[in-house]
Design a protein around this motif. Sequence first.
Motif, PDB file in Angstrom:
ATOM      1  N   GLU A 158     -45.094 -28.366  34.744  1.00 11.25           N
ATOM      2  CA  GLU A 158     -43.803 -27.786  35.127  1.00 11.25           C
ATOM      3  C   GLU A 158     -42.696 -28.835  35.123  1.00 11.25           C
ATOM      4  O   GLU A 158     -41.593 -28.586  34.622  1.00 11.25           O
ATOM      5  N   LEU A 159     -42.989 -30.012  35.642  1.00 15.07           N
ATOM      6  CA  LEU A 159     -41.993 -31.091  35.648  1.00 15.07           C
ATOM      7  C   LEU A 159     -41.616 -31.500  34.224  1.00 15.07           C
ATOM      8  O   LEU A 159     -40.456 -31.811  33.948  1.00 15.07           O
ATOM      9  N   ALA A 160     -42.578 -31.456  33.328  1.00 13.01           N
ATOM     10  CA  ALA A 160     -42.311 -31.814  31.926  1.00 13.01           C
ATOM     11  C   ALA A 160     -41.382 -30.798  31.249  1.00 13.01           C
ATOM     12  O   ALA A 160     -40.755 -31.112  30.242  1.00 13.01           O
ATOM     13  N   ALA A 161     -41.277 -29.604  31.811  1.00 11.71           N
ATOM     14  CA  ALA A 161     -40.448 -28.541  31.222  1.00 11.71           C
ATOM     15  C   ALA A 161     -39.057 -28.463  31.846  1.00 11.71           C
ATOM     16  O   ALA A 161     -38.274 -27.568  31.503  1.00 11.71           O
ATOM     17  N   LYS A 162     -38.714 -29.383  32.736  1.00  9.33           N
ATOM     18  CA  LYS A 162     -37.439 -29.285  33.467  1.00  9.33           C
ATOM     19  C   LYS A 162     -36.221 -29.252  32.560  1.00  9.33           C
ATOM     20  O   LYS A 162     -35.198 -28.672  32.901  1.00  9.33           O
ATOM     21  N   ASP A 163     -36.317 -29.833  31.372  1.00 10.60           N
ATOM     22  CA  ASP A 163     -35.164 -29.849  30.460  1.00 10.60           C
ATOM     23  C   ASP A 163     -34.892 -28.482  29.821  1.00 10.60           C
ATOM     24  O   ASP A 163     -33.881 -28.318  29.144  1.00 10.60           O
ATOM     25  N   GLU A 164     -35.781 -27.519  30.041  1.00 12.62           N
ATOM     26  CA  GLU A 164     -35.554 -26.155  29.552  1.00 12.62           C
ATOM     27  C   GLU A 164     -34.537 -25.412  30.425  1.00 12.62           C
ATOM     28  O   GLU A 164     -34.139 -24.301  30.106  1.00 12.62           O
ATOM     29  N   PHE A 165     -34.140 -26.015  31.529  1.00 15.72           N
ATOM     30  CA  PHE A 165     -33.282 -25.357  32.507  1.00 15.72           C
ATOM     31  C   PHE A 165     -31.833 -25.799  32.340  1.00 15.72           C
ATOM     32  O   PHE A 165     -31.556 -26.889  31.838  1.00 15.72           O
ATOM     33  N   ASP A 166     -30.910 -24.952  32.797  1.00 10.37           N
ATOM     34  CA  ASP A 166     -29.480 -25.278  32.744  1.00 10.37           C
ATOM     35  C   ASP A 166     -29.121 -26.375  33.739  1.00 10.37           C
ATOM     36  O   ASP A 166     -28.235 -27.186  33.478  1.00 10.37           O
ATOM     37  N   HIS A 167     -29.793 -26.363  34.893  1.00 10.09           N
ATOM     38  CA  HIS A 167     -29.502 -27.331  35.960  1.00 10.09           C
ATOM     39  C   HIS A 167     -30.803 -27.775  36.610  1.00 10.09           C
ATOM     40  O   HIS A 167     -31.726 -26.977  36.766  1.00 10.09           O
TER      41      HIS A 167
END
Length: 188
Positions: A158-167
């Motif tokens: 989940e932490l590795a996917a944080k850049d998929e988010f707007d903020h």
Amino acid sequence: MSVEKKPRLAVIAGPTAVGKGTVVRALLEKYPHVYLSVSATTRAPREGEIDGQDYHFLSHEDFEGAIARDEFLEWATVHKVNKYGTLKAPIEAQLAQGVPAILEIDLAGVRQVRQQMPDALFIFIAPPSWEELVKRLQGRGTESAEEMTRRLETAKLELAAKDEFDHIVVNDEVDRTVSELAELLELA
């Protein structure tokens, strides 16, 4: 003459033990007019749970029918037994009335919602550090060692996917985190 902005759905996700539930509850206490999406499920109600408040309890047949009619923003089968999902209609109704809406879900659900509602606001709640996340999970004292290991492995993904988010909002202190979320949701 100012044009009023229509509220957007805010989709909130983050790893286990990051404090998503705590932050969302604190946000709703401060801004009670915000709508928190209620999930649908095929599991039986637990003692004290109220249909429409805790969950929308659906039979397997009704849930399958709703899938076929494309009534979900996202859904999944959990532990190969029960289905859980987010119905579109209640969220769309709240937004149409000018009420901001929040959906707190997992990463797989986020990805489905992005397909259905790409204009939603996607917010990742992050821990101040990996060590703090581990400490919070251990501090709960509710998981076995095996379950903790499994949850921490999922947290890494989940932490590795944080850049998929707007903020990305770091939950280092609940009140500060709530203030930042309120700004992003244009509540403050």
